[in-house]
Design an enzyme around this catalytic site. Structure first.
Site, PDB file in Angstrom:
ATOM      1  N   ALA A   1       0.797  -1.128   0.036  1.00 43.43           N
ATOM      2  CA  ALA A   1       0.056  -0.101   0.142  1.00 43.43           C
ATOM      3  C   ALA A   1       0.770   1.178   0.004  1.00 43.43           C
ATOM      4  O   ALA A   1       2.200   1.122   0.194  1.00 43.43           O
ATOM      5  CB  ALA A   1      -0.921   0.086   0.938  1.00 43.43           C
TER       6      ALA A   1
ATOM      7  N   GLY B   1      -0.443  -5.115   0.529  1.00 42.10           N
ATOM      8  CA  GLY B   1      -1.493  -4.880  -0.273  1.00 42.10           C
ATOM      9  C   GLY B   1      -1.407  -5.618  -1.577  1.00 42.10           C
ATOM     10  O   GLY B   1      -2.480  -5.886  -2.177  1.00 42.10           O
TER      11      GLY B   1
ATOM     12  N   GLU C   1      -2.347  -9.080  -1.080  1.00 44.56           N
ATOM     13  CA  GLU C   1      -3.910  -8.956  -0.867  1.00 44.56           C
ATOM     14  C   GLU C   1      -4.541  -8.897  -2.068  1.00 44.56           C
ATOM     15  O   GLU C   1      -5.477  -9.654  -2.212  1.00 44.56           O
ATOM     16  CB  GLU C   1      -4.067  -8.109   0.042  1.00 44.56           C
ATOM     17  CG  GLU C   1      -3.698  -8.519   1.610  1.00 44.56           C
ATOM     18  CD  GLU C   1      -3.885  -7.194   2.813  1.00 44.56           C
ATOM     19  OE1 GLU C   1      -4.609  -7.528   3.659  1.00 44.56           O
ATOM     20  OE2 GLU C   1      -3.650  -6.244   2.299  1.00 44.56           O
TER      21      GLU C   1
ATOM     22  N   GLU D   1       3.285  -6.323   7.024  1.00 49.31           N
ATOM     23  CA  GLU D   1       2.608  -5.247   7.930  1.00 49.31           C
ATOM     24  C   GLU D   1       2.850  -5.320   9.419  1.00 49.31           C
ATOM     25  O   GLU D   1       3.000  -4.140   9.966  1.00 49.31           O
ATOM     26  CB  GLU D   1       1.022  -5.376   7.734  1.00 49.31           C
ATOM     27  CG  GLU D   1       0.344  -4.890   6.435  1.00 49.31           C
ATOM     28  CD  GLU D   1       0.289  -5.935   5.397  1.00 49.31           C
ATOM     29  OE1 GLU D   1      -0.228  -5.744   4.184  1.00 49.31           O
ATOM     30  OE2 GLU D   1       0.970  -7.287   5.577  1.00 49.31           O
TER      31      GLU D   1
END
Length: 689
Positions: free
Chosen positions: A63, A102, A105, A125
């Site tokens: 992210a 991310g 994901e 993370e």
């Protein structure tokens, strides 16, 4: 569709390409056109399958961390994945480079994942004090099982493509031509026909019978976390994937993420993430770095051998120099033994061991250093010895070679005067064991050339170190602040605290061990030798050393170590020594609380950090934090001493420093002017400028 997301066609296969250099982060300007592309392609009858790929050197590597803590602009990643899971036609993530956070994901939102052989996949993370916030803790267990997911998510360590294939995380691995191969793979899936089941609806790898083993492993992992909140939340969220329906587990993951992202620990860990990046920025981008092809290391003892291993581990040929053949052979034997231990532990293959050992060339002749581009001396910590070595190097080193001193305290400017090329001299303060510890304090001397400095910073990163540039003063940043931290340790003992009590306060704070256990581990004779060189004393520690008690290596120090054990046990002789010395000085023992121990150890350290900033020994407060977290064990979840000072409250620290200065008259408590400025501006940088 945009500068950041494009759509091309290969027959009936649509290829959606993300292009957001350097790491294709999922910023809002990527998410918005990506969502539009997926919605459009979902409803196009001429599109039979969708491949999500990335331009550049990597798949989506995470992210956009700069968006954390700010209002979320829609669509967020969760919304994009939810749309992906409504697409009936097969979707394939084509993963090269890294699929992290991310990025992974997003790939988990696809029906299938194809990777090239060099790909790395992970959910790191936890290293930012967070858990995966886009469904990673709930989807990953459905592909690899809860135990594997627990290990990956709580450690945050990525796995390679082969391991990912074996675990069920990816469906195919290709050696080259990844996007074309992913298109062919998608075509095959179209040929097989549906329905294509989203990962969210795959429950076959979730087994409630594994819960007892899951809880056992989770407890072990959490214990290692030493008070960090994110590993605990990660473990709970993966457990929810087993025990709760998907949507409930997903909602619980989000609640945990929101709580963590707003907390002090995640703020601290994100601060450190950016701090390490900033610390590595040295000089103008257009500075031409010097070429480093071969490295010389002088000294094959514990430190020199570790430094040599660090360079060999980074792939550099190393010439290792010693004064005698016997010392050289002993050093090389120790290096081989260290690699053998790594092989036995499974962290290194036998082939890798042979390759690394093949990079070493031993010598007792300074002339053999003539072809080295960098020479690092790791000899005895005495100025006369260092100067003699640099004088000899000046005669043999080729023009442009960088000459580095691995000194912990000494004046690099003075060392540089032993050469005719002070512009090529720099300090490289490695931390022991040098092949393991990540921090490298890079000391910029008065005449160090900018290109030499920039070269060493870049080189440090190439060998897996965290570089921080510091200025010249006794002890530089880390050891200078360490001296301030320990200045009251003996006084606390004489006034009534015990080594065990002080060490307990430190471990409760989050340190891996307290100062007395650390002293025993490092060897009390090291500090004793340094104190004698500076004309300083430490009553208790000096007496122990005079009696031959140096810590673990002699079986006793501040603690006892029975039968070769590394586990510290209380030492009644030290308790008696402390009482006797206190009585000699007329000091009546009293009860000392944890708060006082913090105030008299950590507050002076903060004060010294402020002085270091005032003197521009460190460029940024965050550089100090990087030094202390990576080199001295300051708790990651507190962000380093200068960041923690802001959490603790500068006004509080100032007040207590003034209290102890008035009570003791000691300079270590004398308030640095920068502290008051920081209290007024709310920023170390604002105060320092």
């Amino acid at each position: 569709m945009s500068d950041f997301v494009s759509v091309t066609r290969d027959g009936r296969i649509a290829v959606v390409t993300i292009d957001n250099p350097p790491v294709n982060a999922l910023s809002f300007h990527v998410r918005e056109p990506l969502m539009q592309a997926l919605v459009s392609l979902r409803d196009e009858p001429d599109v039979a399958a969708i491949v999500i790929a990335c331009a550049g050197r990597t798949f989506v590597a995470g992210a956009d961390i700069t968006e954390f803590g700010k209002p979320v602009q829609q669509p967020d990643l969760r919304a994009i994945i939810a749309v992906l899971e409504t697409i009936a036609k097969p979707t394939v993530a084509a993963i090269h480079g890294t699929a992290l956070g991310g990025g992974l994901e997003l790939a988990l939102g696809c029906h299938f994942r194809a990777a090239d052989t060099g790909a790395k996949l992970g959910l790191p993370e936890v290293k930012l004090g967070l858990l995966p916030g886009g469904g990673g803790t709930v989807r990953l267990p459905r592909l690899v099982g809860a135990l594997k997911a627990l290990s990956m998510i709580v450690s945050g360590t990525p796995i390679g493509a082969a391991e990912a294939l074996a675990a069920g995380l990816v469906d195919a691995v290709f050696e080259d031509g990844l996007t074309a191969q992913a298109v062919r793979f998608a075509s095959e899936m179209v040929g097989r026909g549906g329905p294509f089941t989203p990962v969210r609806d795959r429950d076959g790898r979730l087994d409630r019978a594994e819960l007892p083993e899951f809880d056992r492993q989770a407890a072990e992992l959490v214990k290692k976390a030493r008070g960090l909140e994110a590993p605990i939340a990660c473990a709970q969220s993966v457990r929810n994937a087993i025990t709760l329906p998907f949507d409930e587990a997903l909602a619980a993951e989000r609640e945990l993420f929101v709580k963590l992202v707003a907390g002090d620990q995640s703020r601290a860990q994100r601060h450190l993430f950016f701090a390490e990046r900033e610390a590595a920025k040295v000089g103008a981008k257009d500075i031409v770095r010097r070429k480093i092809a071969r490295v010389g290391v002088i000294g094959a003892g514990t430190m020199g051998g570790g430094i040599a291993m660090a360079f060999a581990n980074g792939g550099f040929p190393v010439t290792l120099l010693e004064t005698t053949q016997e010392a050289l052979e002993r050093g090389l034997a120790t290096i081989e033994k260290n690699y053998a231990v790594s092989v036995a532990r499974g962290s290194l293959s036998e082939d890798a061991k042979r390759l690394r050992l093949g990079l070493f060339k031993g010598s007792t002749d300074y002339g053999d250093l003539a072809d080295c581009d960098l020479i690092v001396e790791a000899v005895f910590e005495e100025m006369a010895v260092k100067r003699e070595v640099f004088g000899r190097l000046d005669a043999v080193a080729k023009p442009g070679a960088i000459l580095a001193t691995n000194t912990s305290y000494l004046d690099v400017n003075e060392i540089a005067t032993s050469t005719s090329r002070p512009q090529d001299v720099v300090g490289m303060h490695f931390f022991s064991p040098a092949n393991v510890m990540k921090l490298l304090e890079i000391v910029r001397a008065e005449k160090t050339a900018p290109d030499a400095l920039a070269t060493i910073v870049e080189l440090a990163r190439r060998i897996g170190k965290v570089p921080v540039v510091v200025g010249v003063c006794h002890g530089f940043v880390g050891n200078r602040m360490l001296a301030a931290r320990g200045s009251e340790s003996e006084a606390l003992l004489l006034e009534g605290a015990t080594p065990q009590q002080i060490d307990q306060v430190f471990t409760d704070f989050g340190w891996p061990m307290g100062p007395f256990q650390m002293g025993d581990l490092a060897g009390l004779d090291i500090g004793w030798r340094n104190r004698k060189a500076r004309g300083q004393t430490a009553i208790i520690a000096d007496t122990l050393c005079e009696q031959g008690h140096f810590g673990q290596k002699t079986g006793s120090g501040f603690y006892r170590y029975e039968n070769g054990s590394r586990t510290p046990a209380p030492n009644p002789e030290v308790e008696t020594l402390i009482r006797d010395k206190a009585a000699e000085k007329g000091i009546a023992p009293r009860t000392i609380g944890a708060e006082e121990i913090i105030e008299r150890t950590l507050y002076p350290m903060i004060n010294e950090g402020a002085k270091i900033l005032e003197e521009k020994i460190a460029a940024r407060a965050s550089d100090i934090d990087v030094v202390w977290v990576n080199g001295y064990g300051f708790p990651v979840g507190k962000g380093g001493p200068m960041f923690w000072a802001g959490l603790e409250g500068i006004d509080k620290i100032i007040g207590r420093l003034d209290h102890w200065h008035e009570r003791t008259g000691k300079d270590v408590f004398k308030q640095a002017p920068l502290l008051r400025q920081m209290a007024e501006t709310g920023s170390w940088e604002g105060a320092a400028s």
